[in-house]
Scaffold this motif. Structure first.
Motif, PDB file in Angstrom:
ATOM      1  N   TRP A  22      17.890-104.830 -24.660  1.00 30.87           N
ATOM      2  CA  TRP A  22      17.925-103.765 -25.675  1.00 30.87           C
ATOM      3  C   TRP A  22      19.101-103.956 -26.627  1.00 30.87           C
ATOM      4  O   TRP A  22      18.964-103.822 -27.846  1.00 30.87           O
ATOM      5  N   ALA A  23      20.281-104.295 -26.047  1.00 27.50           N
ATOM      6  CA  ALA A  23      21.490-104.425 -26.858  1.00 27.50           C
ATOM      7  C   ALA A  23      21.341-105.551 -27.871  1.00 27.50           C
ATOM      8  O   ALA A  23      21.700-105.396 -29.049  1.00 27.50           O
ATOM      9  N   LEU A  24      20.781-106.685 -27.436  1.00 26.27           N
ATOM     10  CA  LEU A  24      20.608-107.822 -28.343  1.00 26.27           C
ATOM     11  C   LEU A  24      19.653-107.479 -29.472  1.00 26.27           C
ATOM     12  O   LEU A  24      19.937-107.721 -30.650  1.00 26.27           O
ATOM     13  N   GLU A  25      18.524-106.889 -29.083  1.00 27.36           N
ATOM     14  CA  GLU A  25      17.528-106.542 -30.085  1.00 27.36           C
ATOM     15  C   GLU A  25      18.104-105.526 -31.069  1.00 27.36           C
ATOM     16  O   GLU A  25      17.931-105.632 -32.289  1.00 27.36           O
ATOM     17  N   ASN A  26      18.824-104.572 -30.489  1.00 29.70           N
ATOM     18  CA  ASN A  26      19.400-103.515 -31.306  1.00 29.70           C
ATOM     19  C   ASN A  26      20.423-104.060 -32.297  1.00 29.70           C
ATOM     20  O   ASN A  26      20.493-103.604 -33.439  1.00 29.70           O
ATOM     21  N   ALA A  27      21.181-105.060 -31.852  1.00 29.38           N
ATOM     22  CA  ALA A  27      22.205-105.652 -32.721  1.00 29.38           C
ATOM     23  C   ALA A  27      21.536-106.306 -33.926  1.00 29.38           C
ATOM     24  O   ALA A  27      21.988-106.128 -35.063  1.00 29.38           O
ATOM     25  N   ILE A  28      20.451-107.059 -33.662  1.00 29.76           N
ATOM     26  CA  ILE A  28      19.743-107.722 -34.761  1.00 29.76           C
ATOM     27  C   ILE A  28      19.182-106.682 -35.722  1.00 29.76           C
ATOM     28  O   ILE A  28      19.315-106.796 -36.950  1.00 29.76           O
ATOM     29  N   GLU A  29      18.580-105.645 -35.137  1.00 27.19           N
ATOM     30  CA  GLU A  29      17.996-104.599 -35.996  1.00 27.19           C
ATOM     31  C   GLU A  29      19.063-103.924 -36.842  1.00 27.19           C
ATOM     32  O   GLU A  29      18.855-103.673 -38.029  1.00 27.19           O
ATOM     33  N   THR A  30      20.210-103.640 -36.207  1.00 29.10           N
ATOM     34  CA  THR A  30      21.291-103.003 -36.954  1.00 29.10           C
ATOM     35  C   THR A  30      21.731-103.883 -38.115  1.00 29.10           C
ATOM     36  O   THR A  30      21.891-103.412 -39.242  1.00 29.10           O
ATOM     37  N   ALA A  31      21.899-105.171 -37.817  1.00 32.49           N
ATOM     38  CA  ALA A  31      22.355-106.094 -38.851  1.00 32.49           C
ATOM     39  C   ALA A  31      21.348-106.138 -40.008  1.00 32.49           C
ATOM     40  O   ALA A  31      21.734-106.064 -41.180  1.00 32.49           O
ATOM     41  N   ASP A  32      20.063-106.232 -39.657  1.00 30.99           N
ATOM     42  CA  ASP A  32      19.026-106.262 -40.688  1.00 30.99           C
ATOM     43  C   ASP A  32      19.040-104.997 -41.522  1.00 30.99           C
ATOM     44  O   ASP A  32      18.937-105.037 -42.753  1.00 30.99           O
ATOM     45  N   THR A  33      19.130-103.862 -40.823  1.00 30.65           N
ATOM     46  CA  THR A  33      19.129-102.582 -41.528  1.00 30.65           C
ATOM     47  C   THR A  33      20.303-102.487 -42.497  1.00 30.65           C
ATOM     48  O   THR A  33      20.156-102.070 -43.645  1.00 30.65           O
ATOM     49  N   MET A  34      21.493-102.883 -42.002  1.00 33.18           N
ATOM     50  CA  MET A  34      22.685-102.805 -42.843  1.00 33.18           C
ATOM     51  C   MET A  34      22.508-103.661 -44.090  1.00 33.18           C
ATOM     52  O   MET A  34      22.845-103.253 -45.201  1.00 33.18           O
ATOM     53  N   LYS A  35      21.957-104.869 -43.882  1.00 32.19           N
ATOM     54  CA  LYS A  35      21.784-105.780 -45.003  1.00 32.19           C
ATOM     55  C   LYS A  35      20.763-105.212 -45.998  1.00 32.19           C
ATOM     56  O   LYS A  35      20.986-105.223 -47.206  1.00 32.19           O
ATOM     57  N   ALA A  36      19.658-104.676 -45.434  1.00 28.09           N
ATOM     58  CA  ALA A  36      18.599-104.125 -46.275  1.00 28.09           C
ATOM     59  C   ALA A  36      19.113-102.972 -47.121  1.00 28.09           C
ATOM     60  O   ALA A  36      18.665-102.753 -48.244  1.00 28.09           O
ATOM     61  N   ARG A  37      20.090-102.251 -46.566  1.00 28.41           N
ATOM     62  CA  ARG A  37      20.608-101.093 -47.320  1.00 28.41           C
ATOM     63  C   ARG A  37      21.815-101.446 -48.174  1.00 28.41           C
ATOM     64  O   ARG A  37      22.473-100.571 -48.720  1.00 28.41           O
ATOM     65  N   GLY A  38      22.122-102.727 -48.237  1.00 29.18           N
ATOM     66  CA  GLY A  38      23.153-103.168 -49.160  1.00 29.18           C
ATOM     67  C   GLY A  38      24.571-102.847 -48.725  1.00 29.18           C
ATOM     68  O   GLY A  38      25.419-102.489 -49.549  1.00 29.18           O
ATOM     69  N   TYR A  39      24.840-103.025 -47.432  1.00 25.85           N
ATOM     70  CA  TYR A  39      26.196-102.743 -46.955  1.00 25.85           C
ATOM     71  C   TYR A  39      27.188-103.711 -47.580  1.00 25.85           C
ATOM     72  O   TYR A  39      26.962-104.925 -47.597  1.00 25.85           O
ATOM     73  N   GLY A  40      28.282-103.170 -48.091  1.00 32.04           N
ATOM     74  CA  GLY A  40      29.329-104.016 -48.651  1.00 32.04           C
ATOM     75  C   GLY A  40      29.146-104.328 -50.130  1.00 32.04           C
ATOM     76  O   GLY A  40      30.036-104.881 -50.761  1.00 32.04           O
ATOM     77  N   LEU A  41      27.995-103.964 -50.692  1.00 25.03           N
ATOM     78  CA  LEU A  41      27.796-104.202 -52.116  1.00 25.03           C
ATOM     79  C   LEU A  41      28.570-103.161 -52.927  1.00 25.03           C
ATOM     80  O   LEU A  41      28.817-102.054 -52.455  1.00 25.03           O
ATOM     81  N   PRO A  42      28.973-103.521 -54.136  1.00 22.98           N
ATOM     82  CA  PRO A  42      29.722-102.551 -54.943  1.00 22.98           C
ATOM     83  C   PRO A  42      28.854-101.352 -55.333  1.00 22.98           C
ATOM     84  O   PRO A  42      27.636-101.478 -55.469  1.00 22.98           O
ATOM     85  N   GLY A  43      29.515-100.212 -55.477  1.00 23.58           N
ATOM     86  CA  GLY A  43      28.818 -99.017 -55.947  1.00 23.58           C
ATOM     87  C   GLY A  43      28.043 -98.293 -54.878  1.00 23.58           C
ATOM     88  O   GLY A  43      27.328 -97.332 -55.148  1.00 23.58           O
ATOM     89  N   ARG A  44      28.165 -98.749 -53.640  1.00 17.46           N
ATOM     90  CA  ARG A  44      27.423 -98.139 -52.557  1.00 17.46           C
ATOM     91  C   ARG A  44      28.209 -96.948 -52.006  1.00 17.46           C
ATOM     92  O   ARG A  44      29.429 -96.991 -51.896  1.00 17.46           O
ATOM     93  N   THR A  45      27.515 -95.883 -51.653  1.00 24.59           N
ATOM     94  CA  THR A  45      28.202 -94.714 -51.101  1.00 24.59           C
ATOM     95  C   THR A  45      28.187 -94.783 -49.577  1.00 24.59           C
ATOM     96  O   THR A  45      27.425 -95.536 -48.996  1.00 24.59           O
TER      97      THR A  45
END
Lengths: 287, 164
Positions: free
Chosen positions: A181-204
């Motif tokens: 579960w932890a491994l799968e969850n980590a991948i999903e979290t990473a994908d989600t963060m990337k999909a939502r533009g984590y770290g990009l400028p102008g993000r709230t």
């Protein structure tokens, strides 16, 4: 968590406060300053976590305090006042006993401050504070801080599910499921963060905090106290020497002022909570 | 858990009982001259940690030269330990239990390295620095034993070098 007035301040106020308080707690070995810091940390932890903090203190911190204080004179033989001798002929000194108590007190105080820190600075505040400046680090920090509690919660869920399915309690199986579960969850979290533009400028950030006037006042007050304490310590008015003989700077106007400033600094959240409680009580009685 | 507890207990016992005060079976006492000197530090005070200045006696002697009773088979370290204990002088040592060795870290709260990287305690027997562990040098009747604080690995003590 109990509703805490200080946690509703802007995260910058929280982080400035904890940086100052934990930083000072790690450097001051003067008994009065230690006492002030320890009392404030303990009271604030009790306010934040109630019975849980009390139990933690009793079961974990008290033995740690006693153990650390007792260990020091066995290995540290400095000091002029010889109390007795160890079997191997090395002296047990009064100064090393005192130093042991002070060092143990410092350790426990810093742990207590971190208990408060974890309760006040939640992971969303962490990401809010450092998400722009250092996105990777703040994400890792907030993940790491959440890691153990999250795994424990998920392990409970898995156990309950297994029980509900009529399976016997099998820790190895639980662990295996947990890791998957932890491994799968980590991948999903990473994908989600990337999909939502984590770290990009102008993000709230997830939580929106606004810096109000009272936050400015709070920062000004905290910095003011911290600077007074710093100056008082730098001038040497709170010098306390343990070895080879206990020696300290006699009480002066400067040292008293420094102690008061330190007390005001450490007790800031407690004072804010008290003010809030009084405010509520007062408002209710006038209705 | 049990094994770690056991290891801890063994470690603890070893550290605490490194080198006990064994009673001397043949107690044929003889006398030696014994003293503890810090006269180097009276002049080299600027080298010393400021907190420790108060520990230096003006005449440079923590223990003035005196005829002291010693026992058959006693080492220089045993003698130091006994005399400091009888006279309530602070002395701390580090032990290596397996080989029964002792290293004198401090006398009178003056620790090695308190006055620079080459400072520490040395012992001198009859004007010679033996350069072997104090716990394996057996005292002889009439020996003149001096413990001295050096600022320069013993070169400043003005003594003959017995080792090399």
């Amino acid at each position: 968590m109990v509703r805490d007035a200080f946690a509703f301040y802007h995260p910058i106020v929280n982080i400035v406060y904890f940086t100052a308080v934990i930083g000072y707690a790690m450097f001051f070995l003067h008994p009065i300053l230690l006492g002030i810091s320890f009392l404030c940390a303990a009271v604030y932890a009790l306010l934040l976590k109630g019975k849980k903090a009390f139990l933690f203190g009793l079961v974990f911190m008290l033995p740690l305090l006693l153990f650390t204080a007792a260990m020091n004179p066995l290995f540290n033989h400095q000091g002029s006042t010889i109390l007795s001798y160890l079997p191997n002929g090395n002296p047990v000194t009064w100064e090393s006993v005192l130093y042991g108590v002070a060092a143990a007190g410092m350790l426990v105080t810093v742990i207590a401050w971190f208990v408060c820190f974890n309760a006040v600075i939640t992971s969303d505040k962490m990401v809010y504070l450092f998400g722009r400046a250092m996105p990777a680090l703040s994400l890792v920090l907030s993940l790491a801080l959440r890691f153990v509690p999250r795994l424990i919660a998920q392990a409970k869920v898995i156990n309950k599910t297994q029980k509900g399915m009529g399976q016997k309690n099998n820790p190895i199986k639980t662990l295996s499921i947990l890791v998957t579960w932890a491994l799968e969850n980590a991948i999903e979290t990473a994908d989600t963060m990337k999909a939502r533009g984590y770290g990009l400028p102008g993000r709230t950030a997830f939580s929106l905090f606004t810096f109000r006037r009272r936050d400015g006042y709070a920062i000004a007050f905290i910095s003011f106290c911290a600077v007074i304490v710093f100056i008082g310590a730098a001038v040497g008015s709170l010098r306390f020497r343990y070895f080879p003989t206990v020696q300290y700077h006699p009480a002066s106007a400067v040292s008293v002022l420094t102690c008061i400033a330190y007390l005001m600094l450490c007790a800031f959240p407690i004072i804010m909570n008290m003010k809030e409680a009084l405010h509520w009580k007062y408002s209710v009685s006038t209705v | 858990m049990k094994i770690s507890l056991l290891c801890f207990a063994i470690f603890f016992i070893f550290t605490l009982t490194g080198c006990g005060n064994k009673p001397y079976e043949t107690d044929e006492g003889f006398s030696v001259t014994f003293s503890i000197r810090v006269d180097n530090l009276v002049e080299g005070m600027h080298m010393l940690d400021k907190d420790k200045h108060e520990l230096i006696p003006d005449d440079g002697f923590i223990f003035p030269a005196r005829q002291t009773a010693a026992h058959e088979g006693e080492s220089v370290f045993d003698l130091l330990q006994r005399v400091t204990r009888e006279n309530r002088i602070h002395m701390a040592a580090r032990f290596t239990p397996v080989i029964g060795d002792a290293y004198v870290e401090a006398i009178g709260n003056l620790y090695a390295y308190d006055a620079g990287p080459l400072s520490g305690w040395k012992y001198i027997v009859n004007g010679v620095i033996p350069h072997i562990s104090a716990s394996s040098y057996t005292v002889q009747a009439g020996d003149d034993i001096v413990w001295a604080y050096t600022l320069d690995l013993g070169r400043d003590l003005g003594m003959e070098d017995g080792a090399w």
